[in-house]
Write an enzyme that holds these catalytic residues in place. Structure first.
Site, PDB file in Angstrom:
ATOM      1  N   TYR A  53       0.934  -1.344  -0.013  1.00 49.90           N
ATOM      2  CA  TYR A  53       0.087   0.059   0.061  1.00 49.90           C
ATOM      3  C   TYR A  53       0.600   1.275  -0.083  1.00 49.90           C
ATOM      4  O   TYR A  53       0.326   2.425  -0.595  1.00 49.90           O
ATOM      5  CB  TYR A  53      -0.900  -0.140   1.199  1.00 49.90           C
ATOM      6  N   ARG A  56       1.938   1.943  -3.691  1.00 51.39           N
ATOM      7  CA  ARG A  56       0.848   2.308  -4.409  1.00 51.39           C
ATOM      8  C   ARG A  56       0.341   3.846  -3.923  1.00 51.39           C
ATOM      9  O   ARG A  56      -0.126   4.532  -4.901  1.00 51.39           O
ATOM     10  CB  ARG A  56      -0.551   1.557  -4.200  1.00 51.39           C
ATOM     11  N   GLN A  86     -15.063   1.842  -6.728  1.00 48.16           N
ATOM     12  CA  GLN A  86     -14.385   0.816  -6.398  1.00 48.16           C
ATOM     13  C   GLN A  86     -13.068   1.119  -6.160  1.00 48.16           C
ATOM     14  O   GLN A  86     -12.181   0.521  -5.539  1.00 48.16           O
ATOM     15  CB  GLN A  86     -14.486  -0.408  -7.143  1.00 48.16           C
ATOM     16  N   ASN A  87     -12.554   2.375  -6.586  1.00 48.98           N
ATOM     17  CA  ASN A  87     -11.197   2.825  -6.471  1.00 48.98           C
ATOM     18  C   ASN A  87     -10.737   3.455  -5.099  1.00 48.98           C
ATOM     19  O   ASN A  87     -11.521   4.103  -4.396  1.00 48.98           O
ATOM     20  CB  ASN A  87     -10.754   3.770  -7.689  1.00 48.98           C
ATOM     21  N   ASP A  89      -8.151   5.248  -4.970  1.00 45.63           N
ATOM     22  CA  ASP A  89      -7.431   6.640  -5.338  1.00 45.63           C
ATOM     23  C   ASP A  89      -8.395   7.855  -4.879  1.00 45.63           C
ATOM     24  O   ASP A  89      -9.526   7.587  -4.734  1.00 45.63           O
ATOM     25  CB  ASP A  89      -6.887   6.625  -6.652  1.00 45.63           C
ATOM     26  N   HIS A 104     -14.395   0.364  -1.365  1.00 47.26           N
ATOM     27  CA  HIS A 104     -13.423  -0.277  -1.026  1.00 47.26           C
ATOM     28  C   HIS A 104     -12.480   0.424  -0.253  1.00 47.26           C
ATOM     29  O   HIS A 104     -11.162  -0.169  -0.122  1.00 47.26           O
ATOM     30  CB  HIS A 104     -12.768  -1.109  -2.491  1.00 47.26           C
ATOM     31  N   GLY A 170     -15.484   1.550 -16.473  1.00 39.72           N
ATOM     32  CA  GLY A 170     -14.283   0.760 -16.318  1.00 39.72           C
ATOM     33  C   GLY A 170     -14.057   0.029 -15.075  1.00 39.72           C
ATOM     34  O   GLY A 170     -13.257   0.199 -14.287  1.00 39.72           O
ATOM     35  N   THR A 171     -15.200  -0.991 -15.133  1.00 38.57           N
ATOM     36  CA  THR A 171     -15.119  -2.036 -14.001  1.00 38.57           C
ATOM     37  C   THR A 171     -15.413  -3.114 -14.677  1.00 38.57           C
ATOM     38  O   THR A 171     -16.204  -3.383 -15.717  1.00 38.57           O
ATOM     39  CB  THR A 171     -15.989  -1.672 -12.984  1.00 38.57           C
TER      40      THR A 171
HETATM   41  N1  APR Z   1     -11.002   3.039 -19.907  1.00 44.90           N
HETATM   42  C1  APR Z   1     -12.191   2.417 -19.424  1.00 44.90           C
HETATM   43  N2  APR Z   1     -12.076   1.105 -19.012  1.00 44.90           N
HETATM   44  C2  APR Z   1     -11.103   0.570 -19.035  1.00 44.90           C
HETATM   45  C3  APR Z   1      -9.626   1.081 -19.740  1.00 44.90           C
HETATM   46  C4  APR Z   1      -9.875   2.684 -20.113  1.00 44.90           C
HETATM   47  N3  APR Z   1      -8.693   3.396 -20.366  1.00 44.90           N
HETATM   48  N4  APR Z   1      -8.727   0.382 -19.410  1.00 44.90           N
HETATM   49  C5  APR Z   1      -9.362  -1.024 -19.079  1.00 44.90           C
HETATM   50  N5  APR Z   1     -10.471  -0.641 -18.792  1.00 44.90           N
HETATM   51  C6  APR Z   1     -11.536  -1.734 -18.079  1.00 44.90           C
HETATM   52  C7  APR Z   1     -11.312  -3.023 -18.342  1.00 44.90           C
HETATM   53  O1  APR Z   1     -11.833  -3.452 -19.663  1.00 44.90           O
HETATM   54  C8  APR Z   1     -12.012  -3.976 -17.234  1.00 44.90           C
HETATM   55  O2  APR Z   1     -13.472  -4.004 -17.604  1.00 44.90           O
HETATM   56  O3  APR Z   1     -11.769  -1.427 -16.687  1.00 44.90           O
HETATM   57  C9  APR Z   1     -12.112  -2.515 -16.087  1.00 44.90           C
HETATM   58  C10 APR Z   1     -11.127  -3.068 -14.971  1.00 44.90           C
HETATM   59  O4  APR Z   1     -11.408  -4.299 -14.440  1.00 44.90           O
HETATM   60  P1  APR Z   1     -10.870  -4.696 -13.182  1.00 44.90           P
HETATM   61  O5  APR Z   1      -9.262  -4.649 -13.243  1.00 44.90           O
HETATM   62  O6  APR Z   1     -11.329  -5.831 -12.674  1.00 44.90           O
HETATM   63  O7  APR Z   1     -10.974  -3.338 -12.011  1.00 44.90           O
HETATM   64  P2  APR Z   1     -12.232  -3.278 -11.143  1.00 44.90           P
HETATM   65  O8  APR Z   1     -13.340  -3.846 -11.783  1.00 44.90           O
HETATM   66  O9  APR Z   1     -12.381  -1.913 -10.487  1.00 44.90           O
HETATM   67  O10 APR Z   1     -11.938  -4.422  -9.937  1.00 44.90           O
HETATM   68  C11 APR Z   1     -12.829  -4.404  -8.879  1.00 44.90           C
HETATM   69  O11 APR Z   1     -11.381  -5.761  -7.673  1.00 44.90           O
HETATM   70  O12 APR Z   1      -9.129  -6.159  -7.179  1.00 44.90           O
HETATM   71  C12 APR Z   1     -10.467  -5.558  -6.796  1.00 44.90           C
HETATM   72  O13 APR Z   1     -10.969  -4.415  -4.843  1.00 44.90           O
HETATM   73  C13 APR Z   1     -10.278  -4.299  -6.223  1.00 44.90           C
HETATM   74  O14 APR Z   1     -11.963  -2.342  -6.696  1.00 44.90           O
HETATM   75  C14 APR Z   1     -11.258  -3.544  -7.155  1.00 44.90           C
HETATM   76  C15 APR Z   1     -12.269  -4.487  -7.488  1.00 44.90           C
END
Ligand code: APR
Length: 228
Positions: A53, A56, A86-87, A89, A104, A170-171
């Site tokens: 952490y 990060r 969920q971020n 930051d 989170h 972006g999730t």
């Molecule tokens: N713009 C938009 N979306 C994007 C971009 C971008 N430039 N680059 C990647 N992505 C998308 C990917 O296609 C994916 O669907 O962002 C998503 C990222 O997914 P994850 O890496 O799984 O992140 P997230 O969904 O936030 O994870 C959820 O999982 O690891 C745990 O607690 C952690 O909060 C996190 C949770």
């Protein structure tokens, strides 16, 4: 004023230079995130977890919000905007969004290990062993680790149920309970999903998928909504 509720994930911060979880193959320094971001890891290898952490948090001091974060802040000119992220930051806040709910936790905060209501800002980037709360206990990252409860999920579900417009950015919608929030959104509510790799969401009505990066797709969507 119409209410827009926005669920964001790591993808909205990708163009700021913060790697997403799945893009890095879920790895950090050859450790699976699931093995580092857990309470057991904190008990068994606190130095590894603290360093994870700290690294990060250090990176966070070197990155900036991108066009997507700024566009969401601009949306507040015309709408009642609630971000649920969920971020961990602080890029939404730094871009000017005024209502941000962190599901989170928050990288820039630390909390007591004996009283989780005691939360403190981390000065600089490094949280150290010996940094204690007012009750004298070691501080831990103010992060919801895998397997821990998500205390903010109830207010997040209530906010989602009140949305006039719901935007997902972006999730991967891989991690629950966050991924289940879209099911609280009224069927009649217009929904948007901004993600270059978005897969269809079967059973979700009134959904418009924008297969663009957040830095491009979100400002375009915001301009469209502001022009409504
Ligand atoms: N713009 C938009 N979306 C994007 C971009 C971008 N430039 N680059 C990647 N992505 C998308 C990917 O296609 C994916 O669907 O962002 C998503 C990222 O997914 P994850 O890496 O799984 O992140 P997230 O969904 O936030 O994870 C959820 O999982 O690891 C745990 O607690 C952690 O909060 C996190 C949770």
């Amino acid at each position: 004023m119409q209410k827009i509720v926005i669920l964001t994930g790591a993808g909205i911060s990708a163009e700021s230079g913060i790697r997403t979880f799945r893009d890095s193959g879920g790895l950090w320094e050859e450790h699976r995130v699931e093995d580092v971001a857990t309470f057991d890891a904190w008990l068994n290898n606190p130095i590894l977890v603290m360093d994870f952490y700290n690294q990060r948090r250090k990176q966070l001091l070197e990155v900036e919000p991108n066009a997507a974060h700024h566009a969401l802040a601009k949306l507040e000119e015309r709408f009642d905007v609630q971000i649920i992220t969920q971020n961990v930051d602080d890029l939404h806040e730094r871009a000017g969004s005024s209502k941000v709910l962190h599901l989170h936790g928050e990288l820039k905060k630390a909390r007591s290990t004996v009283d989780e209501s005691l939360v403190y800002d981390v000065q600089g980037w490094e949280l150290k062993f010996g940094d204690t709360c007012e009750k004298g206990s070691q501080l831990r990252p103010h992060i919801v680790w895998f397997g821990e409860a998500v205390p903010m999920i109830e207010p997040a579900a209530e906010l989602s149920a009140e949305a006039d417009i719901f935007i997902v950015i972006g999730t991967s919608l891989n991690v629950y309970p966050a991924a289940g929030l879209i099911n609280y959104v009224p069927v009649s509510c217009m929904k948007y999903l901004v993600d270059p790799n978005a897969s269809p969401l079967p059973g979700i009505r009134n959904l418009s998928i924008i297969r663009e990066k957040a830095g491009t797709g979100v400002p375009e969507l915001v301009e469209k909504l502001l022009a409504l």
